[in-house]
Design a protein around this motif. Sequence first.
Motif, PDB file in Angstrom:
ATOM      1  N   VAL A  40      11.084   5.641  -0.704  1.00 34.05           N
ATOM      2  CA  VAL A  40      10.223   4.688  -0.525  1.00 34.05           C
ATOM      3  C   VAL A  40      10.445   3.363  -0.089  1.00 34.05           C
ATOM      4  N   LEU A  41      11.732   2.770  -0.767  1.00 30.60           N
ATOM      5  CA  LEU A  41      12.051   1.389  -0.373  1.00 30.60           C
ATOM      6  C   LEU A  41      12.614   1.481   1.073  1.00 30.60           C
ATOM      7  N   THR A  93       0.127   9.428  -4.485  1.00 34.25           N
ATOM      8  CA  THR A  93       1.148   8.523  -3.787  1.00 34.25           C
ATOM      9  C   THR A  93       2.336   8.655  -4.287  1.00 34.25           C
ATOM     10  N   ALA A  94       3.578   8.154  -3.505  1.00 38.22           N
ATOM     11  CA  ALA A  94       4.822   8.325  -4.051  1.00 38.22           C
ATOM     12  C   ALA A  94       5.025   7.574  -5.511  1.00 38.22           C
ATOM     13  N   ALA A  95       4.239   6.396  -5.415  1.00 35.28           N
ATOM     14  CA  ALA A  95       4.460   5.583  -6.801  1.00 35.28           C
ATOM     15  C   ALA A  95       3.973   6.539  -8.082  1.00 35.28           C
ATOM     16  N   MET A  96       2.722   7.305  -7.964  1.00 40.64           N
ATOM     17  CA  MET A  96       2.423   8.087  -8.850  1.00 40.64           C
ATOM     18  C   MET A  96       3.340   9.144  -9.050  1.00 40.64           C
ATOM     19  N   SER A 142       0.755  -1.209  -0.040  1.00 37.50           N
ATOM     20  CA  SER A 142       0.006   0.060  -0.094  1.00 37.50           C
ATOM     21  C   SER A 142       0.863   1.109  -0.103  1.00 37.50           C
ATOM     22  N   PHE A 143       1.980   1.266   0.664  1.00 38.04           N
ATOM     23  CA  PHE A 143       2.845   2.489   0.685  1.00 38.04           C
ATOM     24  C   PHE A 143       3.259   2.674  -0.569  1.00 38.04           C
ATOM     25  N   GLY A 144       3.725   1.659  -1.502  1.00 40.96           N
ATOM     26  CA  GLY A 144       4.106   1.760  -2.810  1.00 40.96           C
ATOM     27  C   GLY A 144       3.071   1.656  -3.839  1.00 40.96           C
ATOM     28  N   THR A 200      14.207   7.939  -9.393  1.00 37.75           N
ATOM     29  CA  THR A 200      14.985   6.802  -8.835  1.00 37.75           C
ATOM     30  C   THR A 200      15.299   7.379  -7.326  1.00 37.75           C
ATOM     31  N   ALA A 201      15.586   8.535  -6.796  1.00 34.62           N
ATOM     32  CA  ALA A 201      15.908   8.793  -5.463  1.00 34.62           C
ATOM     33  C   ALA A 201      14.628   8.720  -4.697  1.00 34.62           C
ATOM     34  N   LEU A 202      13.481   9.394  -5.424  1.00 32.16           N
ATOM     35  CA  LEU A 202      12.323   9.014  -4.495  1.00 32.16           C
ATOM     36  C   LEU A 202      11.908   7.586  -4.556  1.00 32.16           C
ATOM     37  N   SER A 203      12.162   6.746  -5.537  1.00 24.93           N
ATOM     38  CA  SER A 203      12.003   5.442  -5.423  1.00 24.93           C
ATOM     39  C   SER A 203      12.498   4.646  -4.092  1.00 24.93           C
ATOM     40  N   PHE A 204      13.985   5.103  -3.886  1.00 25.76           N
ATOM     41  CA  PHE A 204      14.802   4.549  -2.888  1.00 25.76           C
ATOM     42  C   PHE A 204      14.450   4.923  -1.707  1.00 25.76           C
TER      43      PHE A 204
END
Length: 291
Positions: free
Chosen positions: A266-267, A241-244, A224-226, A260-264
């Motif tokens: 989130v990870l 959301t962060a994924a959007m 759900s967070f991603g 990619t910085a935002l993706s990491f």
Amino acid sequence: MLETLRERVYRPELLVAPLVVFELAFFVVPLIMLVRVSLLEQTTSGAYVAGTLTLANYQEVLFSSHFQDILFFSFKFAILVTTIATVLSVFFAYAIWRADGILKNALLFIVVVTLLTTLVVRLFSILIILSPNGPLNQLLVAIKVLRQPVLLVTNLFGATVGQVYTIFPYTVLSIYSVLSILDWAKVEAARDLGATELVSFREIVLPQITSGILVGAVISFAWSFGAYAAPFLLGSTRQDTAAMEVYRLMVTRFNWPLATALSFVVLLVVLASVSLLFFVSDDNLGDAYGT
């Protein structure tokens, strides 16, 4: 000689070698490449400036009010979905456990079919059900709960319903897998001693299935967070959301370093949250995996 050959053939490390190679080739190496991209400088003439090195992208993600709002909303959304999905899954899994014969098979069939149905098909079915002309609005108007149809999609309600529906089969199965090995005689003994159904559930069943609940909560929160599909199709454009945002940065703005910085980030948030839950509830989670 023959015994030595057998030992070499059945060495455990040889059995896991294909999995290790697969993980390295299709997970670790791409992950390292993405880390490198997140440390490159941004540019308006392309995806990134090759050969550069900077932490500006992470600074923008962590200290920009825009990204802070997105991450905070994603966290709240994940907590909301996890709470609702976990509570519903406990009761649905309990119903499967107590059912017999055709009813039990039917309830399990509902979960499995939902799990095997394509995500887009599931979400578009929710979109139709929640639309102003959909069956839910018509039912609420017919029974006089509403005077006229209301908009139940393109908002937080629609996104939450869609995401709960998405992860519901996984949380149900994680809880039911623990319930299925629970001895019903313990519940009967509690009732023979005067415990009501509610008390026996709270005192006997619930403590025994905590491990399954925690596993389901971990799955629900991480997904759900991603989340992307449900918030995108059923949610509001004002509640990204962060994924959007990652998709927008990557595809629309062609800003790969920032995406990619935002993706990491989130990870890392997901890993930190899950690790904390595992640390706090290590014994219960160990029971869920049989360790």
